[in-house]
Design a protein around this motif. Structure first.
Motif, PDB file in Angstrom:
ATOM      1  N   GLU A 173      -7.833  63.980   3.636  1.00  0.00           N
ATOM      2  CA  GLU A 173      -8.345  65.303   3.255  1.00  0.00           C
ATOM      3  C   GLU A 173      -8.119  66.307   4.375  1.00  0.00           C
ATOM      4  N   SER A 174      -8.450  65.927   5.605  1.00  0.00           N
ATOM      5  CA  SER A 174      -8.286  66.856   6.726  1.00  0.00           C
ATOM      6  C   SER A 174      -6.815  67.074   7.057  1.00  0.00           C
ATOM      7  N   MET A 175      -5.993  66.042   6.946  1.00  0.00           N
ATOM      8  CA  MET A 175      -4.567  66.207   7.200  1.00  0.00           C
ATOM      9  C   MET A 175      -3.934  67.146   6.176  1.00  0.00           C
ATOM     10  N   ALA A 176      -4.338  67.012   4.919  1.00  0.00           N
ATOM     11  CA  ALA A 176      -3.756  67.833   3.849  1.00  0.00           C
ATOM     12  C   ALA A 176      -4.074  69.314   4.033  1.00  0.00           C
ATOM     13  N   GLU A 177      -5.145  69.615   4.737  1.00  0.00           N
ATOM     14  CA  GLU A 177      -5.501  71.007   4.978  1.00  0.00           C
ATOM     15  C   GLU A 177      -4.551  71.692   5.954  1.00  0.00           C
ATOM     16  N   CYS A 178      -4.041  70.945   6.933  1.00  0.00           N
ATOM     17  CA  CYS A 178      -3.266  71.598   7.993  1.00  0.00           C
ATOM     18  C   CYS A 178      -1.853  71.050   8.185  1.00  0.00           C
ATOM     19  N   ASP A 179      -1.511  69.956   7.542  1.00  0.00           N
ATOM     20  CA  ASP A 179      -0.200  69.335   7.749  1.00  0.00           C
ATOM     21  C   ASP A 179       0.658  69.456   6.492  1.00  0.00           C
ATOM     22  N   PRO A 180       1.693  70.295   6.549  1.00  0.00           N
ATOM     23  CA  PRO A 180       2.532  70.472   5.352  1.00  0.00           C
ATOM     24  C   PRO A 180       3.237  69.184   4.924  1.00  0.00           C
ATOM     25  N   GLN A 181       3.570  68.317   5.866  1.00  0.00           N
ATOM     26  CA  GLN A 181       4.220  67.048   5.504  1.00  0.00           C
ATOM     27  C   GLN A 181       3.271  66.171   4.708  1.00  0.00           C
ATOM     28  N   ALA A 182       2.007  66.114   5.091  1.00  0.00           N
ATOM     29  CA  ALA A 182       1.021  65.322   4.349  1.00  0.00           C
ATOM     30  C   ALA A 182       0.865  65.870   2.937  1.00  0.00           C
ATOM     31  N   ARG A 183       0.809  67.190   2.799  1.00  0.00           N
ATOM     32  CA  ARG A 183       0.721  67.799   1.464  1.00  0.00           C
ATOM     33  C   ARG A 183       1.945  67.461   0.622  1.00  0.00           C
ATOM     34  N   ARG A 184       3.111  67.506   1.243  1.00  0.00           N
ATOM     35  CA  ARG A 184       4.359  67.195   0.538  1.00  0.00           C
ATOM     36  C   ARG A 184       4.374  65.721   0.110  1.00  0.00           C
ATOM     37  N   ASP A 185       3.969  64.833   1.009  1.00  0.00           N
ATOM     38  CA  ASP A 185       3.908  63.405   0.683  1.00  0.00           C
ATOM     39  C   ASP A 185       2.967  63.167  -0.500  1.00  0.00           C
ATOM     40  N   LEU A 186       1.787  63.756  -0.446  1.00  0.00           N
ATOM     41  CA  LEU A 186       0.823  63.594  -1.535  1.00  0.00           C
ATOM     42  C   LEU A 186       1.387  64.115  -2.855  1.00  0.00           C
ATOM     43  N   SER A 187       2.002  65.268  -2.806  1.00  0.00           N
ATOM     44  CA  SER A 187       2.553  65.868  -4.010  1.00  0.00           C
ATOM     45  C   SER A 187       3.657  64.994  -4.614  1.00  0.00           C
ATOM     46  N   GLU A 188       4.555  64.520  -3.794  1.00  0.00           N
ATOM     47  CA  GLU A 188       5.665  63.718  -4.297  1.00  0.00           C
ATOM     48  C   GLU A 188       5.203  62.368  -4.841  1.00  0.00           C
ATOM     49  N   ILE A 189       4.240  61.749  -4.174  1.00  0.00           N
ATOM     50  CA  ILE A 189       3.717  60.476  -4.675  1.00  0.00           C
ATOM     51  C   ILE A 189       2.972  60.699  -5.987  1.00  0.00           C
ATOM     52  N   ARG A 190       2.198  61.787  -6.075  1.00  0.00           N
ATOM     53  CA  ARG A 190       1.518  62.121  -7.340  1.00  0.00           C
ATOM     54  C   ARG A 190       2.521  62.251  -8.472  1.00  0.00           C
ATOM     55  N   GLU A 191       3.617  62.960  -8.222  1.00  0.00           N
ATOM     56  CA  GLU A 191       4.641  63.137  -9.250  1.00  0.00           C
ATOM     57  C   GLU A 191       5.210  61.789  -9.696  1.00  0.00           C
ATOM     58  N   MET A 192       5.413  60.883  -8.750  1.00  0.00           N
ATOM     59  CA  MET A 192       5.923  59.549  -9.091  1.00  0.00           C
ATOM     60  C   MET A 192       4.916  58.786  -9.958  1.00  0.00           C
ATOM     61  N   ILE A 193       3.647  58.942  -9.634  1.00  0.00           N
ATOM     62  CA  ILE A 193       2.591  58.255 -10.397  1.00  0.00           C
ATOM     63  C   ILE A 193       2.536  58.805 -11.818  1.00  0.00           C
ATOM     64  N   TYR A 194       2.571  60.129 -11.942  1.00  0.00           N
ATOM     65  CA  TYR A 194       2.538  60.736 -13.273  1.00  0.00           C
ATOM     66  C   TYR A 194       3.777  60.349 -14.075  1.00  0.00           C
ATOM     67  N   ALA A 195       4.920  60.256 -13.407  1.00  0.00           N
ATOM     68  CA  ALA A 195       6.158  59.874 -14.088  1.00  0.00           C
ATOM     69  C   ALA A 195       6.088  58.432 -14.594  1.00  0.00           C
ATOM     70  N   ALA A 196       5.323  57.586 -13.895  1.00  0.00           N
ATOM     71  CA  ALA A 196       5.159  56.192 -14.328  1.00  0.00           C
ATOM     72  C   ALA A 196       4.350  56.129 -15.622  1.00  0.00           C
ATOM     73  N   GLY A 197       3.568  57.169 -15.899  1.00  0.00           N
ATOM     74  CA  GLY A 197       2.901  57.293 -17.174  1.00  0.00           C
ATOM     75  C   GLY A 197       1.518  56.699 -17.324  1.00  0.00           C
ATOM     76  N   SER A 198       0.979  56.096 -16.268  1.00  0.00           N
ATOM     77  CA  SER A 198      -0.344  55.498 -16.442  1.00  0.00           C
ATOM     78  C   SER A 198      -1.477  56.494 -16.231  1.00  0.00           C
ATOM     79  N   LEU A 199      -1.196  57.606 -15.558  1.00  0.00           N
ATOM     80  CA  LEU A 199      -2.203  58.641 -15.340  1.00  0.00           C
ATOM     81  C   LEU A 199      -1.725  59.944 -15.942  1.00  0.00           C
ATOM     82  N   ARG A 200      -2.682  60.693 -16.457  1.00  0.00           N
ATOM     83  CA  ARG A 200      -2.374  62.021 -17.006  1.00  0.00           C
ATOM     84  C   ARG A 200      -2.814  63.087 -16.033  1.00  0.00           C
ATOM     85  N   ARG A 201      -2.143  64.206 -16.067  1.00  0.00           N
ATOM     86  CA  ARG A 201      -2.561  65.353 -15.267  1.00  0.00           C
ATOM     87  C   ARG A 201      -3.762  65.988 -15.955  1.00  0.00           C
ATOM     88  N   ASP A 202      -4.750  66.328 -15.164  1.00  0.00           N
ATOM     89  CA  ASP A 202      -5.930  66.996 -15.736  1.00  0.00           C
ATOM     90  C   ASP A 202      -6.052  68.390 -15.215  1.00  0.00           C
TER      91      ASP A 202
END
Length: 98
Positions: A69-98
């Motif tokens: 949580e604290s890294m995502a506030e100030c580290d653009p790489q952490a935000r990018r990593d989280l975003s890209e992994i989220r996209e992979m998870i959503y693409a796998a289809g087991s979770l829906r975007r809310d």
């Protein structure tokens, strides 16, 4: 499973390494991200996450969530990593975007 699988694929690290007790940054950072996403995307209880990640102590899980949580506030790489992994998870289809 999809969170671990996506994190594993994104960082090119085997799942068993992510859930291992390794403290190296190359392993612990992806583990922290997977723990954070397990909590935030699935609402999984800390105790269940602790069990899934090699029976870690709950305080370790809480630390991981707060750290990302604290890294995502100030580290653009952490935000990018989280975003890209989220996209992979959503693409796998087991979770829906809310």
């Amino acid at each position: 499973k999809d969170i671990l699988s996506s994190t594993s694929t994104y960082f090119d690290i085997p799942i068993d390494k992510i859930i291992s007790n390794s403290r190296s940054r190359s392993i612990s950072y992806p583990r922290h991200l997977a723990i954070f996403l397990s909590r935030k995307l699935c609402g999984t209880a800390y105790s269940e996450i602790a069990y899934l990640f090699s029976n870690r102590h709950i305080s370790t899980i809480i630390y991981s969530v707060k750290r990302i949580e604290s890294m995502a506030e100030c580290d653009p790489q952490a935000r990018r990593d989280l975003s890209e992994i989220r996209e992979m998870i959503y693409a796998a289809g087991s979770l829906r975007r809310d």
